[in-house]
Scaffold this motif. Structure first.
Motif, PDB file in Angstrom:
ATOM      1  N   VAL A 106      63.033 110.353  58.683  1.00 10.97           N
ATOM      2  CA  VAL A 106      62.616 110.400  60.081  1.00 10.97           C
ATOM      3  C   VAL A 106      63.751 109.962  60.990  1.00 10.97           C
ATOM      4  N   ALA A 107      63.640 110.317  62.234  1.00  4.09           N
ATOM      5  CA  ALA A 107      64.586 109.879  63.246  1.00  4.09           C
ATOM      6  C   ALA A 107      63.792 109.460  64.464  1.00  4.09           C
ATOM      7  N   GLY A 108      64.320 108.526  65.210  1.00  2.00           N
ATOM      8  CA  GLY A 108      63.586 108.110  66.382  1.00  2.00           C
ATOM      9  C   GLY A 108      64.388 107.188  67.266  1.00  2.00           C
ATOM     10  N   VAL A 109      63.989 107.109  68.511  1.00  2.00           N
ATOM     11  CA  VAL A 109      64.574 106.151  69.431  1.00  2.00           C
ATOM     12  C   VAL A 109      64.138 104.767  68.968  1.00  2.00           C
ATOM     13  N   ASN A 110      65.015 103.786  69.051  1.00  2.00           N
ATOM     14  CA  ASN A 110      64.720 102.437  68.554  1.00  2.00           C
ATOM     15  C   ASN A 110      64.216 102.531  67.123  1.00  2.00           C
ATOM     16  N   GLY A 111      64.961 103.244  66.298  1.00  2.00           N
ATOM     17  CA  GLY A 111      64.501 103.619  64.970  1.00  2.00           C
ATOM     18  C   GLY A 111      64.607 102.588  63.884  1.00  2.00           C
ATOM     19  N   SER A 112      65.173 101.397  64.129  1.00  2.00           N
ATOM     20  CA  SER A 112      65.282 100.440  63.036  1.00  2.00           C
ATOM     21  C   SER A 112      64.687  99.087  63.417  1.00  2.00           C
ATOM     22  N   SER A 113      64.273  98.368  62.382  1.00  2.00           N
ATOM     23  CA  SER A 113      63.790  97.003  62.535  1.00  2.00           C
ATOM     24  C   SER A 113      64.626  96.103  61.644  1.00  2.00           C
ATOM     25  N   SER A 114      65.020  94.956  62.154  1.00  2.00           N
ATOM     26  CA  SER A 114      65.685  93.933  61.358  1.00  2.00           C
ATOM     27  C   SER A 114      64.657  92.863  61.058  1.00  2.00           C
ATOM     28  N   LEU A 115      64.192  92.831  59.816  1.00  2.00           N
ATOM     29  CA  LEU A 115      63.141  91.896  59.428  1.00  2.00           C
ATOM     30  C   LEU A 115      63.770  90.646  58.838  1.00  2.00           C
ATOM     31  N   ASN A 116      63.333  89.477  59.286  1.00  2.00           N
ATOM     32  CA  ASN A 116      63.833  88.202  58.781  1.00  2.00           C
ATOM     33  C   ASN A 116      62.991  87.803  57.571  1.00  2.00           C
ATOM     34  N   ILE A 117      63.426  88.225  56.378  1.00  2.00           N
ATOM     35  CA  ILE A 117      62.713  87.941  55.136  1.00  2.00           C
ATOM     36  C   ILE A 117      63.629  87.111  54.252  1.00  2.00           C
ATOM     37  N   ASN A 118      63.151  85.956  53.828  1.00  6.03           N
ATOM     38  CA  ASN A 118      63.924  85.053  52.973  1.00  6.03           C
ATOM     39  C   ASN A 118      63.615  85.366  51.515  1.00  6.03           C
ATOM     40  N   TRP A 119      64.486  86.119  50.864  1.00  2.11           N
ATOM     41  CA  TRP A 119      64.262  86.523  49.472  1.00  2.11           C
ATOM     42  C   TRP A 119      64.564  85.407  48.481  1.00  2.11           C
ATOM     43  N   ALA A 120      65.015  84.230  48.975  1.00  4.08           N
ATOM     44  CA  ALA A 120      65.259  83.077  48.095  1.00  4.08           C
ATOM     45  C   ALA A 120      63.971  82.322  47.784  1.00  4.08           C
ATOM     46  N   VAL A 121      62.855  82.724  48.406  1.00  2.00           N
ATOM     47  CA  VAL A 121      61.542  82.137  48.125  1.00  2.00           C
ATOM     48  C   VAL A 121      60.598  83.245  47.679  1.00  2.00           C
ATOM     49  N   ASN A 122      59.495  82.880  47.060  1.00  2.76           N
ATOM     50  CA  ASN A 122      58.501  83.869  46.647  1.00  2.76           C
ATOM     51  C   ASN A 122      58.026  84.668  47.864  1.00  2.76           C
TER      52      ASN A 122
END
Length: 148
Positions: A106-122
Motif C-alpha cells: 500500500v501507499a499513502g500520505v502519512n504512511g508510516s508509524s514509529s511504534l515505541n515497543i521495548n523488545w527487551a521485555v515480554n
C-alpha cells in the motif's frame, strides 16, 4: 503461531481480544523484521466490522499499542503487518490508524508509524475483533508471527 480456531465472538460489538502470542524478552532485536498475520472469519458480510492487531506487555487490550486495523463489510479478514525494528524505541510499520489488509503493498500520505515497543521485555502480539452487530459471529482462525 496459533492456527486453532478461537471461540466464536457473538453477542457484542465491543473490541474483543480473540488470540494472543507471547514474545519472550529479547526474542527480537534492532535490525530484525517481524511479520504478523491474522485471519478472522465472520458469518456475514453485512455491516462494517473491524479486525485489529495490537502489542502489549500484558495479555490485555488495556494500554495496548495499535499495530494495524482492517475494516469492511466482508466476511473474511486476512491482515498482515511488517514491523522493522530500527532501534530500541522505533518499530516502523504502515500507519497503524489506516485500515488496510497489508503493510507492504500500500501507499499513502502519512504512511508510516514509529511504534515505541521495548523488545527487551515480554510482549504479547494480540489479535482482536469488533463485530458490526450483536448477531454476528466471528472466529479468529490464525495469528502467526514470523521473524526475518
Amino acid at each position: 503461531k496459533d492456527i486453532t480456531d478461537s471461540a466464536a465472538l457473538t453477542g457484542t460489538t465491543a473490541i474483543t481480544l480473540m488470540k494472543s502470542v507471547l514474545i519472550p524478552a529479547n526474542t527480537f532485536a534492532t535490525g530484525d523484521t517481524i511479520n504478523i498475520l491474522s485471519r478472522a472469519i465472520r458469518n456475514t458480510a453485512t455491516g462494517g466490522a473491524i479486525n485489529y492487531m495490537y502489542i502489549n506487555t500484558t495479555n490485555t487490550l488495556t494500554g495496548a499499542t495499535l499495530v494495524g486495523t482492517m475494516s469492511g463489510s466482508i466476511s473474511f479478514y486476512g491482515m498482515e503487518r511488517s514491523l522493522y525494528i530500527k532501534s530500541a524505541t522505533n518499530s516502523e510499520t504502515f500507519n497503524a490508524t489506516i485500515s488496510a489488509a497489508g503493510s507492504e503493498v500500500v501507499a499513502g500520505v502519512n504512511g508510516s508509524s514509529s511504534l515505541n515497543i521495548n523488545w527487551a521485555v515480554n510482549q504479547y502480539v494480540i489479535a482482536a475483533f469488533q463485530n458490526a452487530a450483536v448477531g454476528n459471529s466471528t472466529v479468529m482462525s490464525s495469528l502467526i508471527i514470523q521473524k526475518y
